[in-house]
Motif scaffolding. Sequence first.
Motif, PDB file in Angstrom:
ATOM      1  N   ILE A 192       0.847  -1.199   0.000  1.00  0.00           N
ATOM      2  CA  ILE A 192       0.000   0.000   0.000  1.00  0.00           C
ATOM      3  C   ILE A 192       0.878   1.243   0.000  1.00  0.00           C
ATOM      4  O   ILE A 192       0.634   2.193  -0.760  1.00  0.00           O
ATOM      5  CB  ILE A 192      -0.949  -0.003   1.218  1.00  0.00           C
ATOM      6  N   GLY A 193       1.909   1.248   0.826  1.00  0.00           N
ATOM      7  CA  GLY A 193       2.807   2.395   0.899  1.00  0.00           C
ATOM      8  C   GLY A 193       3.532   2.658  -0.406  1.00  0.00           C
ATOM      9  O   GLY A 193       3.641   3.805  -0.850  1.00  0.00           O
ATOM     10  N   ILE A 194       4.018   1.613  -1.045  1.00  0.00           N
ATOM     11  CA  ILE A 194       4.741   1.780  -2.313  1.00  0.00           C
ATOM     12  C   ILE A 194       3.797   2.282  -3.402  1.00  0.00           C
ATOM     13  O   ILE A 194       4.164   3.165  -4.196  1.00  0.00           O
ATOM     14  CB  ILE A 194       5.422   0.459  -2.715  1.00  0.00           C
ATOM     15  N   ALA A 195       2.589   1.752  -3.442  1.00  0.00           N
ATOM     16  CA  ALA A 195       1.617   2.199  -4.450  1.00  0.00           C
ATOM     17  C   ALA A 195       1.267   3.674  -4.251  1.00  0.00           C
ATOM     18  O   ALA A 195       1.252   4.456  -5.210  1.00  0.00           O
ATOM     19  CB  ALA A 195       0.366   1.332  -4.397  1.00  0.00           C
ATOM     20  N   CYS A 196       1.013   4.060  -3.010  1.00  0.00           N
ATOM     21  CA  CYS A 196       0.664   5.455  -2.730  1.00  0.00           C
ATOM     22  C   CYS A 196       1.858   6.385  -2.945  1.00  0.00           C
ATOM     23  O   CYS A 196       1.695   7.505  -3.440  1.00  0.00           O
ATOM     24  CB  CYS A 196       0.122   5.586  -1.311  1.00  0.00           C
ATOM     25  N   PHE A 197       3.045   5.928  -2.607  1.00  0.00           N
ATOM     26  CA  PHE A 197       4.249   6.717  -2.845  1.00  0.00           C
ATOM     27  C   PHE A 197       4.470   6.921  -4.342  1.00  0.00           C
ATOM     28  O   PHE A 197       4.842   8.019  -4.777  1.00  0.00           O
ATOM     29  CB  PHE A 197       5.458   6.028  -2.204  1.00  0.00           C
ATOM     30  N   THR A 198       4.215   5.899  -5.140  1.00  0.00           N
ATOM     31  CA  THR A 198       4.355   6.006  -6.587  1.00  0.00           C
ATOM     32  C   THR A 198       3.362   7.012  -7.163  1.00  0.00           C
ATOM     33  O   THR A 198       3.719   7.851  -7.998  1.00  0.00           O
ATOM     34  CB  THR A 198       4.158   4.628  -7.247  1.00  0.00           C
ATOM     35  N   VAL A 199       2.115   6.953  -6.701  1.00  0.00           N
ATOM     36  CA  VAL A 199       1.100   7.910  -7.156  1.00  0.00           C
ATOM     37  C   VAL A 199       1.505   9.330  -6.754  1.00  0.00           C
ATOM     38  O   VAL A 199       1.390  10.275  -7.550  1.00  0.00           O
ATOM     39  CB  VAL A 199      -0.292   7.552  -6.603  1.00  0.00           C
ATOM     40  N   ALA A 200       1.994   9.492  -5.528  1.00  0.00           N
ATOM     41  CA  ALA A 200       2.419  10.818  -5.070  1.00  0.00           C
ATOM     42  C   ALA A 200       3.601  11.324  -5.892  1.00  0.00           C
ATOM     43  O   ALA A 200       3.658  12.503  -6.248  1.00  0.00           O
ATOM     44  CB  ALA A 200       2.770  10.769  -3.585  1.00  0.00           C
ATOM     45  N   LEU A 201       4.553  10.444  -6.205  1.00  0.00           N
ATOM     46  CA  LEU A 201       5.691  10.846  -7.034  1.00  0.00           C
ATOM     47  C   LEU A 201       5.250  11.259  -8.436  1.00  0.00           C
ATOM     48  O   LEU A 201       5.739  12.262  -8.980  1.00  0.00           O
ATOM     49  CB  LEU A 201       6.704   9.712  -7.132  1.00  0.00           C
ATOM     50  N   LEU A 202       4.360  10.500  -9.033  1.00  0.00           N
ATOM     51  CA  LEU A 202       3.872  10.850 -10.365  1.00  0.00           C
ATOM     52  C   LEU A 202       3.124  12.173 -10.345  1.00  0.00           C
ATOM     53  O   LEU A 202       3.268  12.994 -11.256  1.00  0.00           O
ATOM     54  CB  LEU A 202       2.988   9.734 -10.914  1.00  0.00           C
ATOM     55  N   SER A 203       2.327  12.393  -9.313  1.00  0.00           N
ATOM     56  CA  SER A 203       1.630  13.663  -9.169  1.00  0.00           C
ATOM     57  C   SER A 203       2.628  14.809  -8.988  1.00  0.00           C
ATOM     58  O   SER A 203       2.457  15.891  -9.556  1.00  0.00           O
ATOM     59  CB  SER A 203       0.680  13.605  -7.976  1.00  0.00           C
ATOM     60  N   GLY A 204       3.656  14.559  -8.200  1.00  0.00           N
ATOM     61  CA  GLY A 204       4.695  15.574  -8.017  1.00  0.00           C
ATOM     62  C   GLY A 204       5.430  15.864  -9.312  1.00  0.00           C
ATOM     63  O   GLY A 204       5.788  17.018  -9.585  1.00  0.00           O
ATOM     64  N   LEU A 205       5.646  14.847 -10.117  1.00  0.00           N
ATOM     65  CA  LEU A 205       6.294  15.045 -11.416  1.00  0.00           C
ATOM     66  C   LEU A 205       5.416  15.905 -12.332  1.00  0.00           C
ATOM     67  O   LEU A 205       5.915  16.803 -13.013  1.00  0.00           O
ATOM     68  CB  LEU A 205       6.591  13.699 -12.063  1.00  0.00           C
ATOM     69  N   VAL A 206       4.124  15.649 -12.333  1.00  0.00           N
ATOM     70  CA  VAL A 206       3.204  16.470 -13.125  1.00  0.00           C
ATOM     71  C   VAL A 206       3.226  17.913 -12.636  1.00  0.00           C
ATOM     72  O   VAL A 206       3.275  18.855 -13.432  1.00  0.00           O
ATOM     73  CB  VAL A 206       1.769  15.881 -13.072  1.00  0.00           C
ATOM     74  N   ALA A 207       3.201  18.097 -11.314  1.00  0.00           N
ATOM     75  CA  ALA A 207       3.238  19.450 -10.758  1.00  0.00           C
ATOM     76  C   ALA A 207       4.550  20.145 -11.102  1.00  0.00           C
ATOM     77  O   ALA A 207       4.564  21.325 -11.456  1.00  0.00           O
ATOM     78  CB  ALA A 207       3.042  19.400  -9.243  1.00  0.00           C
ATOM     79  N   TRP A 208       5.652  19.418 -11.004  1.00  0.00           N
ATOM     80  CA  TRP A 208       6.963  20.003 -11.296  1.00  0.00           C
ATOM     81  C   TRP A 208       7.072  20.419 -12.758  1.00  0.00           C
ATOM     82  O   TRP A 208       7.535  21.516 -13.070  1.00  0.00           O
ATOM     83  CB  TRP A 208       8.062  19.019 -10.927  1.00  0.00           C
ATOM     84  N   THR A 209       6.653  19.533 -13.671  1.00  0.00           N
ATOM     85  CA  THR A 209       6.745  19.880 -15.090  1.00  0.00           C
ATOM     86  C   THR A 209       5.800  21.026 -15.439  1.00  0.00           C
ATOM     87  O   THR A 209       6.134  21.865 -16.279  1.00  0.00           O
ATOM     88  CB  THR A 209       6.462  18.658 -15.981  1.00  0.00           C
ATOM     89  N   SER A 210       4.642  21.083 -14.800  1.00  0.00           N
ATOM     90  CA  SER A 210       3.730  22.205 -15.027  1.00  0.00           C
ATOM     91  C   SER A 210       4.342  23.508 -14.535  1.00  0.00           C
ATOM     92  O   SER A 210       4.222  24.551 -15.181  1.00  0.00           O
ATOM     93  CB  SER A 210       2.401  21.959 -14.315  1.00  0.00           C
ATOM     94  N   TRP A 211       4.988  23.454 -13.392  1.00  0.00           N
ATOM     95  CA  TRP A 211       5.640  24.639 -12.840  1.00  0.00           C
ATOM     96  C   TRP A 211       6.757  25.102 -13.773  1.00  0.00           C
ATOM     97  O   TRP A 211       6.897  26.292 -14.055  1.00  0.00           O
ATOM     98  CB  TRP A 211       6.165  24.330 -11.453  1.00  0.00           C
TER      99      TRP A 211
END
Length: 137
Positions: free
Chosen positions: A70-89
């Motif tokens: 569960i932790g790895i799956a949620c961490f992966t989703v959070a990382l992907l979301s952070g990547l989207v936010a970073w590239t948008s920024w």
Amino acid sequence: MNRSFNHDPSLEPSGRMSTMRIAIGLFGAPVAWIAQVFLSEPLAAYACYPYRMPLSAPIWERLPVMLATIGIACFTVALLSGLVAWTSWRQFDAKPVGGNRNRFLVKLGAMSSFIFIVATLFNMCAVLLVPPCSAWV
């Protein structure tokens, strides 16, 4: 009503910052952390205290594996979301004019993504470092 005075070429369909990208960058990592807490905590609580009596070992032998998954799956989703936010920024920083509201939202998304990525990482560390059903004394 003519709105040409407020025309920004960066908001054209070819260069438009997708509302979906902004929403994923803003809400993806917090939702991943909330999902991690809402799935892991009740699962661990039931495995260690099923009938109002604390157990010395969880009722499921593979509880740490389930919590880590569960932790790895949620961490992966959070990382992907952070990547989207970073590239948008980064995309907004390349265009110095227009889109103040969206610029604020993508910066807020990048900052909150970082905070919630760290939060999911800390929750994973707790799963890996604290033995299940142990006392917090």
